[in-house]
Design an enzyme around this catalytic site. Structure first.
Site, PDB file in Angstrom:
ATOM      1  N   HIS A   1       0.827  -1.212   0.000  1.00 55.34           N
ATOM      2  CA  HIS A   1       0.000   0.000   0.000  1.00 55.34           C
ATOM      3  C   HIS A   1       0.856   1.255   0.000  1.00 55.34           C
ATOM      4  CE1 HIS A   1      -3.658  -2.349   1.662  1.00 55.34           C
ATOM      5  NE2 HIS A   1      -3.566  -2.399   0.359  1.00 55.34           N
TER       6      HIS A   1
ATOM      7  N   ARG B   1     -18.437  15.420 -13.211  1.00 60.01           N
ATOM      8  CA  ARG B   1     -19.095  14.143 -12.901  1.00 60.01           C
ATOM      9  C   ARG B   1     -19.957  14.403 -11.665  1.00 60.01           C
ATOM     10  NH1 ARG B   1     -13.727  11.899 -14.636  1.00 60.01           N
ATOM     11  NH2 ARG B   1     -14.144  10.284 -16.187  1.00 60.01           N
TER      12      ARG B   1
ATOM     13  N   ARG C   1     -22.482  16.856 -16.423  1.00 58.99           N
ATOM     14  CA  ARG C   1     -23.069  15.600 -16.889  1.00 58.99           C
ATOM     15  C   ARG C   1     -24.144  15.146 -15.918  1.00 58.99           C
ATOM     16  NH1 ARG C   1     -19.331  10.382 -17.419  1.00 58.99           N
ATOM     17  NH2 ARG C   1     -19.535  10.368 -15.165  1.00 58.99           N
TER      18      ARG C   1
ATOM     19  N   GLU D   1     -20.136   7.320 -25.920  1.00 53.29           N
ATOM     20  CA  GLU D   1     -19.341   6.351 -25.169  1.00 53.29           C
ATOM     21  C   GLU D   1     -19.785   4.913 -25.397  1.00 53.29           C
ATOM     22  OE1 GLU D   1     -19.324   7.341 -21.001  1.00 53.29           O
ATOM     23  OE2 GLU D   1     -21.438   7.852 -20.999  1.00 53.29           O
TER      24      GLU D   1
ATOM     25  N   ASN E   1     -13.198   6.266 -22.226  1.00 56.36           N
ATOM     26  CA  ASN E   1     -13.048   5.158 -21.263  1.00 56.36           C
ATOM     27  C   ASN E   1     -14.097   4.086 -21.531  1.00 56.36           C
ATOM     28  OD1 ASN E   1     -11.318   7.040 -20.188  1.00 56.36           O
ATOM     29  ND2 ASN E   1     -12.697   7.653 -18.554  1.00 56.36           N
TER      30      ASN E   1
ATOM     31  N   ARG F   1     -13.185  -2.153 -18.461  1.00 62.42           N
ATOM     32  CA  ARG F   1     -12.165  -1.101 -18.267  1.00 62.42           C
ATOM     33  C   ARG F   1     -11.411  -1.261 -16.956  1.00 62.42           C
ATOM     34  NH1 ARG F   1     -15.897   4.339 -17.753  1.00 62.42           N
ATOM     35  NH2 ARG F   1     -14.375   5.167 -16.303  1.00 62.42           N
TER      36      ARG F   1
HETATM   37  C1  PEP Z   1     -15.724   7.957 -20.245  1.00 68.43           C
HETATM   38  O1  PEP Z   1     -16.388   6.906 -20.240  1.00 68.43           O
HETATM   39  O2  PEP Z   1     -14.737   8.142 -20.989  1.00 68.43           O
HETATM   40  C2  PEP Z   1     -16.089   9.045 -19.315  1.00 68.43           C
HETATM   41  C3  PEP Z   1     -15.498  10.218 -19.394  1.00 68.43           C
HETATM   42  O3  PEP Z   1     -17.005   8.758 -18.363  1.00 68.43           O
HETATM   43  P1  PEP Z   1     -16.659   7.975 -17.006  1.00 68.43           P
HETATM   44  O4  PEP Z   1     -15.170   7.727 -16.986  1.00 68.43           O
HETATM   45  O5  PEP Z   1     -17.144   8.837 -15.897  1.00 68.43           O
HETATM   46  O6  PEP Z   1     -17.456   6.713 -17.182  1.00 68.43           O
HETATM   47 MG    MG Z   2     -18.318   6.880 -19.152  1.00 64.99          MG
END
Ligand code: PEP
Ligand code: MG
Length: 837
Positions: free
Chosen positions: A459, A566, A602, A696, A719, A730
């Site tokens: 850690h 976010r 968002r 996305e 992402n 992811r």
């Molecule tokens: C993404 O999916 O690239 C994004 C910016 O949203 P989050 O990472 O909050 O899912």
């Molecule tokens: Mg996302």
């Protein structure tokens, strides 16, 4: 004597004298916690089947297995005590899991001498693990031979093979599962299991390799030594046992976020002895020089063991409370700064501090006259010994978390101030630092960290990387002998501590560092100016933030706006939803922090794997493919309406842009547009904020043209777009290196999004992590991206990158990248076309 088909005679699997469980030298078996049973002190070296049945489970280390007899009785056969520690050596398994075996069939051959010499005891167990459902009647033989009756088993009158609805309180559910947590069930995953179990009234246990632990004890869970891919049995008993079981199975199969450390350069320890250099293992890269500062641990004097019990118990409780409250502060801070790793580490510490096994052991010692200090130290050390004894490096490293709590509580007990007086730019050396030491040292601006012990996956190492603090571990005890104040060079990337650098080396290190610093300063000095390419294309470099304090940081760093707020930060870690007013104030605070710059907010992206206590959503078989993002409006439309209403009340409204996550078809956008129109009329607003769509999911990228017809802008979330395009989770540890948004398939989707948007003269931004990767900047500009939303500290660097590019050339070269075969090939080409300086 069996008198119906559900009765069973269990025969001796070994030759030897018979013992009752109470005489077995192991607390868990002796207490009957694993079930009722009988022990044999074996005289032979082969374990036989005590009845016909199916082999349900075989310990990876070959020292134990469980057979399910035809009447449903489950019989664990465990050779010796603590034999798991032999790690399979000396055991030959003669059957496989799932095999059907006949009465008396040979199952395990073992090295009798080795077990006798190296383990606690040869005494072997025959345990009826589902004793709640079956009754055991011993035959009362003193000595047995293989195949002779040992005990009879018959179903209990009220039992069924699964749950006991007649008496809900004693209902039981169990199942087995393979552990997917990277490195096994160490502190953080164990803390997650504990937290999950705490949500139910049922008592839950994990069973592994012949041992069991209650899910309320982190130490007990870690002490099972469950490794990655080990199969464990979960049992829950109580009214809500089925729900508890399902929740625990889910928690056991979900990898803890960010559990896997970033790959680091690992230098072999003392590969080639170089005069004046100690070689260790890199935990966090960086090159620094400075005076060495050694930290020593707390040493306690001998204890007369004649203390007043009540007074010492009181001391211990107040010290524990003090440390708990300090850890809660750290957790709050980590939550505010969205540092997930820090949150997980310190949440595990908090759970350890409340561990019943630790508290009981310390309390017992105090009741026998020990000082609180010594009782606490000894309780911790006993548990450290258990973890070290498991023979698994990752678990051994977690002993350091216990030592952290040892030091913290001792400091609180001794009333010692916890503040080191560090010389400026010190390189701190210690036997082994703890996570809280590291936070403290980072706050005090230590330049680097060296440890005699420790590992790159500890850690402390994870925290050091997060703080950008150069750190080398496993340097050996020589490092503790270096005189205080000696000037050293820490070349952490190469795992080297140079003890006697000459002036020339000092000068070189200074020069490298000054060049890096200068570049950073130059970039920072230009950060407030807009970014334009050589040929005059303006690129907005905005920031991703999750709170108004992050927005302030972004503004100070020169962000041209907020590209992604976010809003989940407002909704998580609380018991009730924020009301409209609280939301409005929070959004307004972000707008206020950004001067006159635009802010893209968002709408809430929870659901799926991000659950809120006050928002029960159905359990999802595939959470990331479920009711997340804008789809939540389907099930809880009032929640989204409330958020939109709060957003419509910020001022000035023209600086607020609304962004919708996880859109996959045009109707979703049209529906929210209608809701916005209706809410604007309700609030008597003549103005409408801009409404954008996140790209996305591949469907949205492929439909960009149709979406752009009704949206004011598009913002690509690379992402999730990577996750859904490449069909790779992811957060999947094993796929982390391959979930690369520079994959040509992603680039094609980005290109298609930009051309679709261009048909309706809409702009496209990127707010996923790819926007923060300077290697990707030219490609994104080349494909038509006009806004990059990056992490606040990177605004200056990305703006600088933009200013050194030619958009026309980016356009031309990036087309060629679409035809490459892999993300790796794209990265290589990017390095070639647009080298990073
Ligand atoms: C993404 O999916 O690239 C994004 C910016 O949203 P989050 O990472 O909050 O899912
Ligand atoms: Mg996302």
């Amino acid at each position: 004597m069996p008198n119906n088909k559900n009765d069973l005679t269990v025969c001796a699997p070994l030759n030897g004298p018979v013992l009752s469980l109470g005489n077995v030298p192991d607390d868990v078996f002796a207490s009957g916690a694993m079930g009722d049973g009988i022990a044999i002190d074996p005289l032979g070296d082969c374990l036989h089947a005590p009845c016909a049945g199916v082999v349900m489970h075989v310990a990876r280390t070959g020292h134990a297995l469980t057979i399910r007899a035809d009447n449903g009785a489950e019989i664990l056969l465990h050779v010796g005590i603590d034999t798991v520690e032999l790690n399979g050596e000396g055991f030959a398994l003669l059957v496989k899991e799932g095999a059907r075996v006949s009465d008396g069939q040979a199952l395990i051959r073992f090295d009798l001498d080795r077990v006798a010499r190296q383990c606690k005891s040869l005494i072997s167990l025959i345990i009826l693990t589902n004793s709640d459902h079956f009754e055991l009647q011993p035959v009362n033989a003193q000595t047995v031979k293989v195949g002779e009756p040992l005990f009879h088993v018959s179903p209990r009158s009220t039992s069924t093979t699964h749950a006991l609805p007649a008496d809900e309180a004693s209902s039981e559910a169990s199942a087995s599962i393979r552990i997917t947590h990277r490195g096994g069930l160490h502190a953080r995953p164990a803390a997650l299991i504990r937290k999950t179990a705490q949500g139910f009234s049922s008592q839950s246990h994990l069973h592994f390799a012949g041992k069991s632990a209650g899910c309320d004890s982190l130490i007990g869970l870690m002490g099972l030594g469950i490794g990655e891919q080990d199969e464990v049995q979960v049992s829950c008993r109580g009214k809500d046992c089925e729900a508890a079981l399902q929740a625990l199975l889910a928690a056991l199969s979900v990898p803890v976020h960010h559990e896997v450390p970033t790959p680091v350069v690992v230098a072999p320890r003392r590969a080639a002895a170089e005069a004046g250099v100690l070689q260790g293992v890199c935990a966090a890269p960086g090159l620094v020089c400075g005076p060495l500062f050694r930290l020593n641990g707390i040493e306690l004097p001998a204890d007369p063991r004649n203390h007043a019990v009540d007074e010492q118990l009181q001391h211990l409780h107040s010290a524990l409370e003090q440390v708990r409250s300090e850890i809660r502060d750290t957790l709050d801070q980590a939550r505010r700064s969205k540092d997930v790793e820090e949150q997980e580490i310190f949440a595990a510490h908090l759970a350890l501090l409340e561990d019943p096994a630790l508290l009981e052991s310390a309390t017992c010692a105090i009741e026998q006259g020990s000082a609180a200090t010594h009782a606490w130290r000894d309780a911790i050390q006993a548990q450290c010994a258990v973890l070290l004894g498991l023979g698994k490096p990752l678990f051994a490293e977690r002993a350091n978390d216990l030592r952290d709590l040892q030091q913290r509580v001792l400091r609180a007990l001794l009333g010692e101030a916890w503040h080191y007086k560090l010389p400026a730019g010190a390189i701190v050396v210690a036997h082994e630092l703890t996570p809280s030491d590291l936070l403290q040292l980072s706050e005090q601006r230590a330049a680097g960290i060296c440890m005699a012990e420790g590992g790159a996956t500890s850690h402390v190492a994870i925290l050091a990387r997060g703080k950008g603090l150069p750190c080398v571990v496993a340097l050996g005890s020589e490092v503790l002998e270096v005189p205080q104040g000696q000037r050293v060079v820490l070349d952490a990337g190469n795992g080297r501590l140079e003890l006697t650098p000459d002036d020339a080396r000092h000068a070189e290190v200074h020069q490298i560092r000054s060049a890096q610093k200068l570049k950073r300063q130059q970039q920072q000095a230009e950060a407030q100016a807009p970014a334009r390419t050589f040929d005059g294309v303006g690129i907005e470099v905005a920031a991703n933030v999750a709170s108004s304090s992050e927005a302030q940081l972004a503004f100070a760093n020169g962000a041209d706006g907020v590209g992604l707020l976010r809003t989940e930060f407002l909704f998580v870690d609380r018991r009730t939803a924020p009301d409209e007013q609280e939301q409005r104030q929070a959004y307004q605070a972000v707008l206020d922090a950004m001067g006159d710059k635009p802010v893209i907010i968002r709408t809430i992206d929870v659901g799926g794997d991000k659950q809120l206590d006050y928002l029960p959503l159905p359990v999802e078989a595939n959470p990331v493919l479920g009711l997340r993002g804008i789809r939540m409006a389907q099930v809880r439309p009032e929640l989204l309406d409330q958020q939109l209403r709060a957003l419509l009340q910020v001022s000035p409204l023209q600086r607020c842009r609304i962004l919708l996550p996880m859109v996959s078809e045009v109707d979703e956008l049209l529906h929210i547009r209608q809701r916005l129109d209706a809410l604007c009329s309700e609030l008597q607003l003549s103005q409408r904020p801009e409404l954008g769509v996140m790209i996305e999911v591949p469907a949205a990228a492929l439909m960009a043209e149709q979406l752009a017809e009704h949206a004011d802008f598009l913002s690509i979330g690379t992402n999730d777009l990577s996750q859904y395009t490449l069909a790779m989770d992811r957060d999947h540890a094993g796929l982390a290196a391959r979930v690369d948004a520079l994959h040509p398939a992603l680039l094609r989707l980005i290109a298609q999004t930009c051309s679709g948007a261009a048909k309706h003269r809409r702009w496209v931004g990127v707010c996923g992590a790819l926007a923060s990767d300077p290697l990707a900047t030219p490609v994104l500009i080349g494909l038509g991206i006009r806004e990059l939303s990056v992490s606040p500290p990177q605004v200056a660097e990305i703006k600088d990158r933009v200013r050194h590019l030619d958009a026309a050339q980016c356009r031309q070269l990036s087309q060629g990248l679409l035809n490459l075969s892999s993300a790796k090939a794209v990265r290589q080409a990017c390095h070639h076309h647009w080298p990073l300086s």
